[in-house]
Design a protein around this motif. Sequence first.
Motif, mmCIF file in Angstrom:
data_model
loop_
_atom_site.group_PDB
_atom_site.id
_atom_site.type_symbol
_atom_site.label_atom_id
_atom_site.label_comp_id
_atom_site.label_asym_id
_atom_site.label_seq_id
_atom_site.Cartn_x
_atom_site.Cartn_y
_atom_site.Cartn_z
ATOM 1 N N CYS A 1 0.842 -1.211 0.000
ATOM 2 C CA CYS A 1 0.000 0.000 0.000
ATOM 3 C C CYS A 1 0.872 1.254 0.000
ATOM 4 C CB CYS A 1 -0.931 0.019 1.213
ATOM 5 S SG CYS A 1 -2.250 -1.193 1.107
ATOM 6 N N PHE B 1 -8.696 -2.750 0.948
ATOM 7 C CA PHE B 1 -7.532 -2.261 0.202
ATOM 8 C C PHE B 1 -7.701 -0.777 -0.134
ATOM 9 C CE2 PHE B 1 -5.394 -2.180 -4.172
ATOM 10 C CZ PHE B 1 -4.123 -1.939 -3.646
ATOM 11 N N LEU C 1 -4.997 -5.029 -5.729
ATOM 12 C CA LEU C 1 -4.121 -5.638 -4.723
ATOM 13 C C LEU C 1 -3.469 -6.882 -5.314
ATOM 14 C CD1 LEU C 1 -3.099 -5.853 -1.745
ATOM 15 C CD2 LEU C 1 -5.027 -7.390 -1.371
#
Length: 180
Positions: free
Chosen positions: A19, A47, A127
């Motif tokens: 991230c 996410f 992701l």
Amino acid sequence: MNDDIERVLYSQTDIADACARLGKQLSGDYEGKVPVVLSVLSGAVFFTTDVMRQMNTYTQLDFIDVSSYHGGTKSSGEVQLVTDISRDVSGRDVLIIEDIVDTGRTLKFIIDLLKDRHAKSVKVCTLLDKPTGRVLEAKADYVGFVVPNEFVVGYGLDYKGEYRNLPYVGVLKPKIYMDK
Ligand code: XMP
Ligand code: MG
């Protein structure tokens, strides 16, 4: 719930690192713009909130809900719009946030929809990318991890609506598919 997991693929730390890396990239690429961050319900919510908070740019958050799995482990092949975006995206930079791109059907459906509505630009941040699952051509611009061809759960990803709240991404024990 943890006992149902065969092995952890990406830990909480791995995900946080991804991230941070993606957020930095996105901050640079969207500098001076105000993208609509379009989170794909329900899987991408976890996410989305983490990656967005790593973006040092102005953003607007929106959601879309499409369905193709009906809770199982195989794509039904047909994508349906369940809940539409709340704003007009014409002329806007749209960043789609996905949990996983597998067959590519969901992504293609959403990209086509946004193009029909004259979005200025459409980019995809996922992701997980499972290229071996691809049926349609669909490419993500920003990828957290490339995953093997296994059904994964956790950190937003579900099996029959469950396991989304696992803080990591893991592979389900095969016996779960048979028992449940
Ligand atoms: P497609 O096949 O359309 O898939 O690219 C995109 C959506 O399907 C879900 N999906 C999964 N969910 N484990 C999950 O929990 C998986 O391995 C998996 N593969 C696909 C997901 O919701 C994604 O948005
Ligand atoms: Mg999804």
